[in-house]
Design a protein around this motif. Structure first.
Motif, PDB file in Angstrom:
ATOM      1  N   HIS A   4       0.822  -1.208   0.000  1.00  0.00           N
ATOM      2  CA  HIS A   4       0.000   0.000   0.000  1.00  0.00           C
ATOM      3  C   HIS A   4       0.860   1.263   0.000  1.00  0.00           C
ATOM      4  O   HIS A   4       0.356   2.371   0.167  1.00  0.00           O
ATOM      5  CB  HIS A   4      -0.922   0.009   1.225  1.00  0.00           C
ATOM      6  CG  HIS A   4      -0.181  -0.093   2.529  1.00  0.00           C
ATOM      7  ND1 HIS A   4       0.716  -1.103   2.799  1.00  0.00           N
ATOM      8  CD2 HIS A   4      -0.185   0.696   3.637  1.00  0.00           C
ATOM      9  CE1 HIS A   4       1.215  -0.928   4.014  1.00  0.00           C
ATOM     10  NE2 HIS A   4       0.692   0.151   4.532  1.00  0.00           N
ATOM     11  N   ASP A  53      -1.410   4.269   0.656  1.00  0.00           N
ATOM     12  CA  ASP A  53      -2.667   4.030  -0.039  1.00  0.00           C
ATOM     13  C   ASP A  53      -3.061   5.191  -0.940  1.00  0.00           C
ATOM     14  O   ASP A  53      -4.232   5.568  -1.027  1.00  0.00           O
ATOM     15  CB  ASP A  53      -3.782   3.721   0.973  1.00  0.00           C
ATOM     16  CG  ASP A  53      -5.060   3.213   0.298  1.00  0.00           C
ATOM     17  OD1 ASP A  53      -4.945   2.521  -0.731  1.00  0.00           O
ATOM     18  OD2 ASP A  53      -6.161   3.531   0.796  1.00  0.00           O
ATOM     19  N   ASN A  54      -2.107   5.750  -1.639  1.00  0.00           N
ATOM     20  CA  ASN A  54      -2.418   6.769  -2.635  1.00  0.00           C
ATOM     21  C   ASN A  54      -2.791   6.106  -3.954  1.00  0.00           C
ATOM     22  O   ASN A  54      -2.288   5.029  -4.283  1.00  0.00           O
ATOM     23  CB  ASN A  54      -1.224   7.711  -2.809  1.00  0.00           C
ATOM     24  CG  ASN A  54      -1.019   8.598  -1.590  1.00  0.00           C
ATOM     25  OD1 ASN A  54      -1.731   9.565  -1.398  1.00  0.00           O
ATOM     26  ND2 ASN A  54      -0.051   8.241  -0.745  1.00  0.00           N
ATOM     27  N   ASP A  55      -3.687   6.753  -4.700  1.00  0.00           N
ATOM     28  CA  ASP A  55      -4.274   6.104  -5.872  1.00  0.00           C
ATOM     29  C   ASP A  55      -3.239   5.648  -6.892  1.00  0.00           C
ATOM     30  O   ASP A  55      -3.438   4.649  -7.586  1.00  0.00           O
ATOM     31  CB  ASP A  55      -5.278   7.046  -6.534  1.00  0.00           C
ATOM     32  CG  ASP A  55      -6.561   7.195  -5.712  1.00  0.00           C
ATOM     33  OD1 ASP A  55      -6.790   6.344  -4.823  1.00  0.00           O
ATOM     34  OD2 ASP A  55      -7.311   8.159  -5.955  1.00  0.00           O
ATOM     35  N   HIS A 108      -1.902   1.845  -7.619  1.00  0.00           N
ATOM     36  CA  HIS A 108      -2.552   0.804  -8.414  1.00  0.00           C
ATOM     37  C   HIS A 108      -1.902   0.659  -9.794  1.00  0.00           C
ATOM     38  O   HIS A 108      -1.883  -0.437 -10.357  1.00  0.00           O
ATOM     39  CB  HIS A 108      -4.043   1.089  -8.515  1.00  0.00           C
ATOM     40  CG  HIS A 108      -4.712   1.064  -7.168  1.00  0.00           C
ATOM     41  ND1 HIS A 108      -4.911  -0.099  -6.467  1.00  0.00           N
ATOM     42  CD2 HIS A 108      -5.164   2.067  -6.370  1.00  0.00           C
ATOM     43  CE1 HIS A 108      -5.483   0.181  -5.298  1.00  0.00           C
ATOM     44  NE2 HIS A 108      -5.642   1.488  -5.223  1.00  0.00           N
ATOM     45  N   GLU A 109      -1.356   1.727 -10.342  1.00  0.00           N
ATOM     46  CA  GLU A 109      -0.640   1.611 -11.604  1.00  0.00           C
ATOM     47  C   GLU A 109       0.607   0.738 -11.442  1.00  0.00           C
ATOM     48  O   GLU A 109       0.985  -0.002 -12.361  1.00  0.00           O
ATOM     49  CB  GLU A 109      -0.245   2.996 -12.104  1.00  0.00           C
ATOM     50  CG  GLU A 109      -1.430   3.881 -12.475  1.00  0.00           C
ATOM     51  CD  GLU A 109      -0.973   5.246 -12.960  1.00  0.00           C
ATOM     52  OE1 GLU A 109       0.260   5.439 -13.142  1.00  0.00           O
ATOM     53  OE2 GLU A 109      -1.844   6.117 -13.156  1.00  0.00           O
ATOM     54  N   ARG A 159     -11.467   0.550  -0.265  1.00  0.00           N
ATOM     55  CA  ARG A 159     -10.129   0.841  -0.798  1.00  0.00           C
ATOM     56  C   ARG A 159      -9.253  -0.408  -0.795  1.00  0.00           C
ATOM     57  O   ARG A 159      -8.444  -0.617  -1.707  1.00  0.00           O
ATOM     58  CB  ARG A 159      -9.471   1.970   0.002  1.00  0.00           C
ATOM     59  CG  ARG A 159     -10.192   3.308  -0.136  1.00  0.00           C
ATOM     60  CD  ARG A 159      -9.349   4.450   0.389  1.00  0.00           C
ATOM     61  NE  ARG A 159      -8.159   4.672  -0.429  1.00  0.00           N
ATOM     62  CZ  ARG A 159      -8.132   5.413  -1.535  1.00  0.00           C
ATOM     63  NH1 ARG A 159      -9.221   5.994  -1.986  1.00  0.00           N
ATOM     64  NH2 ARG A 159      -6.991   5.568  -2.207  1.00  0.00           N
ATOM     65  N   ARG A 176      -9.740  -2.585  -3.867  1.00  0.00           N
ATOM     66  CA  ARG A 176      -9.170  -2.105  -5.125  1.00  0.00           C
ATOM     67  C   ARG A 176      -7.867  -2.824  -5.473  1.00  0.00           C
ATOM     68  O   ARG A 176      -7.532  -2.966  -6.651  1.00  0.00           O
ATOM     69  CB  ARG A 176      -8.925  -0.592  -5.047  1.00  0.00           C
ATOM     70  CG  ARG A 176     -10.197   0.226  -4.893  1.00  0.00           C
ATOM     71  CD  ARG A 176      -9.876   1.716  -4.837  1.00  0.00           C
ATOM     72  NE  ARG A 176     -11.054   2.513  -4.552  1.00  0.00           N
ATOM     73  CZ  ARG A 176     -11.058   3.839  -4.494  1.00  0.00           C
ATOM     74  NH1 ARG A 176      -9.930   4.513  -4.699  1.00  0.00           N
ATOM     75  NH2 ARG A 176     -12.171   4.493  -4.214  1.00  0.00           N
ATOM     76  N   TYR A 177      -7.135  -3.246  -4.450  1.00  0.00           N
ATOM     77  CA  TYR A 177      -5.871  -3.943  -4.705  1.00  0.00           C
ATOM     78  C   TYR A 177      -6.090  -5.326  -5.303  1.00  0.00           C
ATOM     79  O   TYR A 177      -5.146  -5.944  -5.812  1.00  0.00           O
ATOM     80  CB  TYR A 177      -5.079  -4.080  -3.402  1.00  0.00           C
ATOM     81  CG  TYR A 177      -4.529  -2.779  -2.867  1.00  0.00           C
ATOM     82  CD1 TYR A 177      -3.221  -2.397  -3.121  1.00  0.00           C
ATOM     83  CD2 TYR A 177      -5.324  -1.930  -2.097  1.00  0.00           C
ATOM     84  CE1 TYR A 177      -2.711  -1.206  -2.624  1.00  0.00           C
ATOM     85  CE2 TYR A 177      -4.827  -0.743  -1.594  1.00  0.00           C
ATOM     86  CZ  TYR A 177      -3.523  -0.378  -1.866  1.00  0.00           C
ATOM     87  OH  TYR A 177      -3.028   0.802  -1.380  1.00  0.00           O
ATOM     88  N   GLU A 184      -4.660  -6.542 -10.822  1.00  0.00           N
ATOM     89  CA  GLU A 184      -3.701  -6.198  -9.773  1.00  0.00           C
ATOM     90  C   GLU A 184      -3.283  -7.448  -9.003  1.00  0.00           C
ATOM     91  O   GLU A 184      -2.883  -8.441  -9.603  1.00  0.00           O
ATOM     92  CB  GLU A 184      -4.289  -5.095  -8.876  1.00  0.00           C
ATOM     93  CG  GLU A 184      -4.508  -3.780  -9.652  1.00  0.00           C
ATOM     94  CD  GLU A 184      -4.789  -2.591  -8.779  1.00  0.00           C
ATOM     95  OE1 GLU A 184      -4.193  -2.506  -7.679  1.00  0.00           O
ATOM     96  OE2 GLU A 184      -5.604  -1.722  -9.185  1.00  0.00           O
TER      97      GLU A 184
END
Length: 533
Positions: free
Chosen positions: A217, A252-254, A257-258, A286, A289-290, A295
């Protein structure tokens, strides 16, 4: 050395072998020492593969064995594509992978993408270069605040305690979310992305089956690096939940995910490989999302680790974990311990009570659908060791205080004999001191004792692998007395009953397959669990 993609030989089930596997975390320094220096190594692990096969685990997770100055026991990596001489060499790693595969076990290894060692050639080049140089752009260097830049760029604190910034002689500051010897990488830099991809392919081409991603994260940082709300800092805030609605700007910054999407693209080129993330994110949406299809394959959510020994609280944790994994279409991932948290015997009260509760929770965990992660030594019923301050090496013990140190759960494994170091090493002492009262807890002492914790784990793992009652990914709940629960696997039919109350209770109908403690006149005693069909 790259594995061939043979779709005819690998069906859909085998290609997702991790969904119901039992992983065994090997803390490399503490598992087995082959060369007598008091530190565990790769050949030591290879010499004990027969034990791991006998235990019944499906896969290994090896903690970092890469080149490192060992400021954080190997999580400060100076070369991610080589083996530190204290652990062996690349040839030893190749032998370990080949032999583990021959024993029917997969091999996964730690990946540490958030930071490097301060002795990494990149960081040394950054220190030798000017502010604004390409070398410094690989890390997060900033000018300080104040008239002369004497204050850190923001108020972020390290996860190990103290400020998250260190000043260099030319006046700039660099970011380290952990120890000063672990500078954070700048994931807006294309060289950082390319280097991680090179590392992934290096180990995949050597035959590894997957990765455990450290601080999954982390990595991405918010634009402008704004100040954080300090109430959100630290594991205590996460455990209590008091400030779970306050975002921790460090994690946990967006943009993270990239990075995971890039990792997944590489893994998809190597059929049958996987990644599990260490994700300390309390927000369930959140967290999920991972686990999106492009991912991570699995994600630790640590709910069982953070839940006390209470049937209602444990049921709630299990239900939420299953719901999160189900919403993402992945298997749930369960663990009760690792190298960063107190061992469960100690967390559940220590002494005989702690052992009883830890044995009960082993059956609860192993009854659940999904992937299981065991930590070396939990199958022996080991507790945390109360170490003298002078013996501690964990950097968190130095910065946050001895009571925050993690060395107590990292003491080496006792294998045989009646005195320390119990066959872990031929040296007089191990890298961390081993207690003299572990003679009854050695593998040798427990192996033929049918009542031992080791025998309980072996029997439980054998049933989990072979009994049809463990089929299915769903769980339903029975009515149960206060302080108890009973769950049933669907469609297999396994029933797991847990008693956290103070009195024996009646069991659900069925034949008892296994219990963590002897029944009392047919009833389940306190601090115990049982499996029935």
């Amino acid at each position: 050395m790259r594995r061939a993609a043979d779709s005819k030989a690998t069906d859909a089930v085998d290609a997702q072998w991790w969904r119901d596997s039992v992983f065994y975390q090997v803390y490399v320094r503490s598992f087995a020492d082959s060369d007598g220096d008091g530190i565990g190594d790769l050949e030591g692990i290879r010499s004990r593969l027969g034990y791991l096969e006998l235990l019944g685990v499906d896969a290994l997770w090896l903690t970092p064995f890469y080149r490192s100055p060992m400021a954080d026991n190997g999580y400060d990596i100076s070369d991610p594509r080589d083996v530190d001489p204290v652990f062996g060499d690349l040839a030893a790693f190749d032998r370990l992978v080949a032999d583990a595969h021959a024993h029917g076990m997969k091999v996964t290894i730690d990946l540490v993408p958030n930071h490097t060692s301060a002795e990494h050639e990149w960081f040394q080049a950054a220190l030798a270069s000017l502010p604004g140089s390409p070398e410094r752009e690989r890390y997060i260097f900033r000018e300080g605040l104040g008239i002369t830049g004497e204050h850190p760029p923001n108020n972020w604190v390290s996860a190990f305690g103290g400020p998250a910034w260190t000043r260099v002689p030319d006046g700039q500051w660099y970011l380290h979310l952990f120890a000063p010897e672990q500078p954070d990488l700048n994931w807006n830099n294309h060289e950082v992305h390319a280097d991680l991809e090179r590392t992934l392919r290096f180990w995949l081409d050597r035959g590894v089956d997957g990765f455990r991603i450290d601080v999954a994260h982390g990595m991405a940082k918010p634009p402008g690096l704004p100040d954080m709300d300090l109430r959100a800092a630290g594991a205590d805030a996460l455990i209590s939940g008091e400030y779970r609605d306050i975002p921790d700007r460090r994690f946990d910054n967006d943009g993270v995910h990239e990075i995971h999407q890039m990792i997944r693209k590489v893994l998809d080129e190597y059929p049958g490989t996987m990644a599990v993330g260490e994700i300390w994110v309390s927000d369930e949406e959140r967290f999920a999302r991972y686990l999106r299809p492009d991912e991570l394959h699995l994600g630790f959510n640590f709910r069982l680790v953070l839940t006390h020994f209470d049937a209602d609280a444990l049921r709630a944790s299990i239900e939420r974990s299953l719901a999160i994994a189900g919403s993402a279409g992945v298997a749930a991932t369960w663990t009760l311990s690792n190298h960063d948290v107190w061992r469960q015997v100690s967390r559940y009260g220590g002494g005989e009570q702690g052992v009883r509760r830890a044995r009960a929770m082993a059956l609860v965990e192993l009854a659940l659908p999904g992937a299981i992660y065991l930590y070396n030594g939990e199958e022996l019923g080991l507790a945390n060791v109360d170490l003298p301050v002078e013996a501690m090496v964990d950097p968190r013990a130095r910065t946050a205080g001895p009571d925050k140190g993690r060395d107590g759960c990292r003491v080496p494994i006792p294998w045989e004999g009646d005195k320390a170091p119990f066959g872990f090493t031929t040296a007089d002492t191990a890298w961390l001191p081993m207690p003299d009262d572990w003679a009854d807890l050695t593998v040798e002492a427990q192996l033929e004792n049918t009542d031992s914790t080791l025998s309980l784990y072996r029997h439980a793992l054998e049933l989990r692998h072979q009994h049809p009652a463990f089929d299915g990914d769903e769980v339903e709940w029975y009515g149960a007395p206060a302080g108890c629960f009973a769950l049933r696997r669907k469609p297999g039919g396994l029933v797991c009953a847990l008693n956290t109350s103070a009195a024996p209770v009646d069991l659900p109908p069925g034949e008892v397959l296994l219990s963590s403690a002897p029944l009392i006149e047919g009833k389940l005693p306190p601090d115990a669990a049982a499996w029935l069909v």
